[in-house]
Design a protein around this motif. Structure first.
Motif, mmCIF file in Angstrom:
data_model
loop_
_atom_site.group_PDB
_atom_site.id
_atom_site.type_symbol
_atom_site.label_atom_id
_atom_site.label_comp_id
_atom_site.label_asym_id
_atom_site.label_seq_id
_atom_site.Cartn_x
_atom_site.Cartn_y
_atom_site.Cartn_z
ATOM 1 N N PHE A 15 -4.022 -8.416 30.131
ATOM 2 C CA PHE A 15 -4.347 -7.232 30.928
ATOM 3 C C PHE A 15 -4.851 -7.622 32.312
ATOM 4 N N PHE A 16 -5.643 -8.678 32.404
ATOM 5 C CA PHE A 16 -6.307 -9.035 33.646
ATOM 6 C C PHE A 16 -5.582 -10.082 34.487
ATOM 7 N N THR A 17 -4.643 -10.823 33.895
ATOM 8 C CA THR A 17 -4.020 -11.925 34.633
ATOM 9 C C THR A 17 -2.509 -11.910 34.466
ATOM 10 N N ARG A 18 -1.878 -12.792 35.241
ATOM 11 C CA ARG A 18 -0.433 -13.003 35.110
ATOM 12 C C ARG A 18 -0.135 -14.366 34.504
ATOM 13 N N LEU A 19 -1.061 -14.879 33.733
ATOM 14 C CA LEU A 19 -0.832 -16.143 33.052
ATOM 15 C C LEU A 19 0.343 -15.990 32.088
ATOM 16 N N PRO A 20 1.158 -17.037 31.928
ATOM 17 C CA PRO A 20 2.317 -16.964 31.025
ATOM 18 C C PRO A 20 1.882 -16.990 29.564
ATOM 19 N N LEU A 21 1.631 -15.822 29.005
ATOM 20 C CA LEU A 21 1.142 -15.680 27.639
ATOM 21 C C LEU A 21 2.159 -14.909 26.808
ATOM 22 N N PRO A 22 2.102 -15.032 25.473
ATOM 23 C CA PRO A 22 3.041 -14.283 24.637
ATOM 24 C C PRO A 22 2.915 -12.788 24.842
ATOM 25 N N ARG A 23 4.024 -12.107 25.029
ATOM 26 C CA ARG A 23 4.012 -10.674 25.326
ATOM 27 C C ARG A 23 4.265 -9.806 24.092
ATOM 28 N N ASP A 24 4.665 -10.412 23.001
ATOM 29 C CA ASP A 24 4.982 -9.628 21.803
ATOM 30 C C ASP A 24 3.844 -9.735 20.785
ATOM 31 N N LEU A 25 2.682 -9.205 21.143
ATOM 32 C CA LEU A 25 1.539 -9.249 20.246
ATOM 33 C C LEU A 25 1.775 -8.360 19.029
ATOM 34 N N PRO A 26 1.352 -8.814 17.841
ATOM 35 C CA PRO A 26 1.412 -7.924 16.688
ATOM 36 C C PRO A 26 0.400 -6.793 16.854
ATOM 37 N N GLN A 27 0.815 -5.571 16.483
ATOM 38 C CA GLN A 27 -0.060 -4.399 16.585
ATOM 39 C C GLN A 27 -0.690 -4.317 17.972
ATOM 40 N N VAL A 28 0.162 -4.240 18.999
ATOM 41 C CA VAL A 28 -0.301 -4.298 20.389
ATOM 42 C C VAL A 28 -1.396 -3.285 20.708
ATOM 43 N N PRO A 29 -1.247 -1.983 20.370
ATOM 44 C CA PRO A 29 -2.316 -1.040 20.711
ATOM 45 C C PRO A 29 -3.660 -1.422 20.099
ATOM 46 N N PHE A 30 -3.632 -1.943 18.871
ATOM 47 C CA PHE A 30 -4.863 -2.343 18.195
ATOM 48 C C PHE A 30 -5.544 -3.479 18.951
ATOM 49 N N HIS A 31 -4.794 -4.472 19.338
ATOM 50 C CA HIS A 31 -5.376 -5.602 20.047
ATOM 51 C C HIS A 31 -5.803 -5.226 21.457
ATOM 52 N N GLN A 32 -5.084 -4.314 22.101
ATOM 53 C CA GLN A 32 -5.484 -3.885 23.439
ATOM 54 C C GLN A 32 -6.821 -3.158 23.408
ATOM 55 N N SER A 33 -6.990 -2.257 22.455
ATOM 56 C CA SER A 33 -8.260 -1.547 22.374
ATOM 57 C C SER A 33 -9.384 -2.498 21.995
ATOM 58 N N GLY A 34 -9.088 -3.475 21.138
ATOM 59 C CA GLY A 34 -10.100 -4.450 20.739
ATOM 60 C C GLY A 34 -10.395 -5.478 21.804
ATOM 61 N N ALA A 35 -9.569 -5.509 22.862
ATOM 62 C CA ALA A 35 -9.748 -6.503 23.924
ATOM 63 C C ALA A 35 -10.915 -6.186 24.834
ATOM 64 N N ILE A 36 -11.476 -4.988 24.732
ATOM 65 C CA ILE A 36 -12.542 -4.582 25.644
ATOM 66 C C ILE A 36 -13.687 -5.579 25.628
ATOM 67 N N GLY A 37 -14.082 -6.026 24.453
ATOM 68 C CA GLY A 37 -15.187 -6.961 24.354
ATOM 69 C C GLY A 37 -14.913 -8.312 24.976
ATOM 70 N N PHE A 38 -13.647 -8.608 25.213
ATOM 71 C CA PHE A 38 -13.277 -9.907 25.777
ATOM 72 C C PHE A 38 -13.057 -9.859 27.283
ATOM 73 N N PHE A 39 -13.362 -8.713 27.916
ATOM 74 C CA PHE A 39 -13.239 -8.643 29.373
ATOM 75 C C PHE A 39 -14.011 -9.769 30.063
ATOM 76 N N PRO A 40 -15.293 -9.992 29.720
ATOM 77 C CA PRO A 40 -16.017 -11.083 30.380
ATOM 78 C C PRO A 40 -15.428 -12.460 30.098
ATOM 79 N N TRP A 41 -14.869 -12.649 28.923
ATOM 80 C CA TRP A 41 -14.263 -13.941 28.584
ATOM 81 C C TRP A 41 -13.010 -14.185 29.416
ATOM 82 N N ALA A 42 -12.240 -13.135 29.661
ATOM 83 C CA ALA A 42 -11.104 -13.276 30.580
ATOM 84 C C ALA A 42 -11.606 -13.634 31.972
#
Length: 259
Positions: A15-42
């Motif tokens: 969400f925050f970068t253009r690093l070459p990361l896997p784009r086909d995450l399993p259960q994408v909406p679930f992981h996106q909503s759960g990513a909020i806590g990792f904003f500072p880690w990004a």
């Protein structure tokens, strides 16, 4: 559990970068909503990479030139996402006269006078502050300061999310919409750890000064949004990050003079 946390961290980086990361995450909406806590880690990753670029550039060029290159690198790394949010938010609040007009201006892709001025001042401030860090801090403190600035400023975006509703709930095309789930206890713990981790590498008075300055900026944006929008938008979150980064660096540089 560890696998879930890892994919949420990857979603935050996506969400925050253009690093070459896997784009086909399993259960994408679930992981996106759960990513909020990792904003500072990004933010930690972005700050680490900026510090590395700055340190390498300092071998060849003076601090001001190195700072320009480091800030330009971050803009490319993040796709100017936060800068875009800052300019749109300032345009909206600067030229809008009511809630609907403010939201319409933020949605408009064109850059107005208010937004252009804010963008120039923000980029100039970041270059100047980064150059000051490079001139006054040693290598270890420089890495800690930049990593903390990016972690704290991305942690600051959670403040309006905690106290205000999402202002574009009716907009199904918003990029921020998958992230606007309520923060659960685990996400709050993860985010707090991400903010505090780099601060432990700074002198306590310095870390406190930067944290208070960034929190004040986030609180000011939250108050403005509550008064004029009754909620927050993705553009406001970008503005919170930008002002949080700048005020954090202002705070720690000021505090460093007294230790």
């Amino acid at each position: 559990m560890i696998r879930t946390l890892f994919w949420r961290f990857v979603a935050a980086l996506q969400f925050f970068t253009r690093l070459p990361l896997p784009r086909d995450l399993p259960q994408v909406p679930f992981h996106q909503s759960g990513a909020i806590g990792f904003f500072p880690w990004a933010g930690l990753v972005v700050g680490l990479l900026e510090a590395a670029v700055l340190s390498l550039a300092l071998w060849l060029w003076p601090p001001t030139v190195a700072a320009v290159l480091a800030v330009a690198f971050v803009v490319l790394l993040t796709g100017a996402m936060h800068e875009d949010g800052l300019s749109d938010a300032v345009d909206g609040f600067g030229a809008g006269w009511d809630r609907m007009h403010i939201l319409a201006i933020m949605k408009d892709a064109r850059l107005g006078n208010y937004g252009a001025t804010a963008l120039i001042l923000a980029l100039g401030a970041r270059v100047a502050l980064t150059a000051a860090l490079a001139s006054e801090l040693g290598a270890g403190s420089l890495f800690a300061a930049l990593m903390a600035a990016h972690a704290v400023s991305r942690g600051a975006v959670l403040f309006p999310m905690l106290v205000l509703p999402y202002g574009r709930a009716e907009d199904t095309t918003s990029r921020a919409k998958p992230l606007v789930e309520e923060l659960d206890y685990a996400a709050k713990l993860v985010a707090t750890a991400g903010v505090l981790a780099p601060l432990t590498c700074l002198p306590p008075p310095v870390a406190l000064a930067g944290l208070v300055a960034a929190a004040a900026a986030a609180a000011a944006w939250t108050r403005l949004c509550a008064h004029r929008l009754g909620g927050y938008t993705g553009d406001v979150l970008g503005a919170v990050q930008q002002t949080g980064e700048i005020t954090f660096l202002l705070g720690i540089l000021a505090a460093w003079k007294f230790i």
